[in-house]
Enzyme design. Structure first.
Site, PDB file in Angstrom:
ATOM      1  N   GLU A  14       0.821  -1.209   0.000  1.00  0.00           N
ATOM      2  CA  GLU A  14       0.000   0.000   0.000  1.00  0.00           C
ATOM      3  C   GLU A  14       0.861   1.269   0.000  1.00  0.00           C
ATOM      4  OE1 GLU A  14      -3.692  -0.370   2.553  1.00  0.00           O
ATOM      5  OE2 GLU A  14      -2.520  -2.031   3.362  1.00  0.00           O
ATOM      6  N   SER A 195      -6.574  -2.288   1.596  1.00  0.00           N
ATOM      7  CA  SER A 195      -6.794  -1.767   0.245  1.00  0.00           C
ATOM      8  C   SER A 195      -7.278  -2.830  -0.736  1.00  0.00           C
ATOM      9  CB  SER A 195      -5.522  -1.097  -0.295  1.00  0.00           C
ATOM     10  OG  SER A 195      -5.220   0.065   0.428  1.00  0.00           O
ATOM     11  N   SER A 339      -9.857   9.465   6.384  1.00  0.00           N
ATOM     12  CA  SER A 339     -11.333   9.579   6.366  1.00  0.00           C
ATOM     13  C   SER A 339     -11.828  11.002   6.623  1.00  0.00           C
ATOM     14  CB  SER A 339     -11.955   8.609   7.394  1.00  0.00           C
ATOM     15  OG  SER A 339     -11.841   7.281   6.951  1.00  0.00           O
TER      16      SER A 339
END
EC number: 6.3.2.4
Length: 389
Positions: A14, A195, A339
């Protein structure tokens, strides 16, 4: 001005997602702080330099203007290696010199060696505050098997599952029989990854065998779980520490069938631009169109899940909705883009969220500094060398 070292990249599949998250944090950090980017290469080197504030550096892969830095145990500074020469014909020698004081570290490392407690453990030895979950909570949140066992102890609803190790698949028939007892359709996942990498949805034995091989190439521990047919994915983020928690609005990604793959999360939905929003640009309903009862259930389970792993900072909890039935899928202790978009819709800007995360880091650090970590005793004086203790 306080120096906040933002760490991103890392030895993880990632890696690129982490670079985007890290750059977002640097770009949106309150100007009352000095954001110091620290890039961890895929080989594990720690690099600093002003060029890391420019996203073109990563697009072009040109790190010629960067330099390697080092953390030292119980030391609040980053160090860099300096080459010195004594006299005109003297030999060159290298020494470490202080580069910058570290007031707080902001990990933006997704996946292995960053989100799994490894990096947090190293930061504990440096004795500096850091943002996000601690060693234990990061490790639990990363390992889907341990996470599920903790959630089970709290009565959090999940779909049936089992796990095994890579070597166990030598007895292929036993694993297949266990999976078929749960019944197709199934998800096969590496236990420690994010992911959507290495994840497969399978509908028959042939697909199951191939999916296990794929998952086993990413992790030694594999988890197989019952798939919810035609589910709605609903996500919520939690911000805070201990009992002072705030739950975001709910989001529902749209336009997906089985699960969001890597490209669908980060490439197809991304519009690019300076903000590099990534997941924030993925097609979604925000807020999600659910009943008030479902919303309350999901927000309550989000808090329970966050507290169950002793979470700190921000985490995103992913849910599956099967009609009126709510299942917790997983917790992400370092979600993409932190987020921010889930809180932005409630009036909390990304900058305000970053400020809150840094404040929480200092709060936990101050609490922990009150703990007794050593104890003086006469044990060594009274012990004869070589004797059994």
């Amino acid at each position: 001005m306080e120096n906040i070292v933002v760490v991103f990249g890392g030895r993880s599949v990632e890696h690129e997602v982490s670079v985007i998250t890290g750059m977002q944090v640097v770009e949106n950090m309150d100007k009352k702080y000095n954001a110091v980017p620290l890039y961890v290469t895929k080989g594990g080197k720690f690099l600093c330099g002003d060029s890391l504030k420019n996203f073109k550096t990563f697009k072009q892969g040109d790190f010629s203007e960067t330099f390697e830095v080092f953390f030292k145990p119980q030391d609040q500074y980053l160090y860099r290696e300096v080459t010195q020469k004594s006299g005109l014909f003297g030999k060159e020698s290298t020494t470490l010199e202080k580069y910058i004081k570290v007031d707080c570290v902001f990990p933006a490392l997704h996946g292995t060696y960053g989100e799994d407690g490894c990096f947090q453990g190293m930061l504990e030895t440096t004795g500096v505050p850091y943002v996000g979950c601690g060693v234990m909570s990061a490790a639990v949140g990363m390992d889907k098997v341990i996470m599920k066992k903790v959630f089970e102890s709290e009565g959090i609803p999940m779909t049936p599952y089992f796990y095994f190790y890579r070597e166990d698949f030598e007895n292929q028939d036993e694993i297949i029989n266990k999976a078929e007892e749960i019944g197709y359709n199934l998800f096969v996942k590496p236990a420690n990854l994010g992911s959507s990498i290495g994840i497969s949805k399978v509908k028959n034995r042939e697909e199951l065998i191939e999916a296990i091989k794929v998952a086993a190439s990413y992790d030694r521990k594999i988890i197989i779980e019952k798939a919810v047919d035609n589910p709605r994915e609903i996500n919520a983020a939690v911000l805070g520490y201990q009992n002072d928690l705030q739950v975001s609005e709910l989001e529902e990604p749209i336009g997906w069938k089985d699960f969001l793959k890597f490209d669908e999360k980060y490439i197809s939905g991304s519009k690019g631009g300076s903000k590099m929003d990534g997941m924030a640009n993925q097609s979604k309903n925000l807020p999600a169109n659910v009943t008030e009862d479902i919303k309350n259930q999901i927000q309550n389970y989000a808090k329970v899940a966050f507290r169950a792993i002793d979470g700190m900072g921000v985490a995103r909890i992913d849910f599956l909705l099967d009609g009126e039935k709510v299942y917790v899928n997983e917790i992400n202790t370092l979600p993409g883009s932190i987020s921010f978009y889930l809180f932005e819709v409630s009036g909390i800007s990304f900058t305000e969220e970053i400020n809150k995360l840094i404040e929480l880091a200092y709060k936990r650090f101050n609490q922990k500094s009150k703990n007794i970590t050593s104890y003086d005793s006469d044990l060594l004086k009274k012990t004869t060398y070589g004797a059994k203790l």
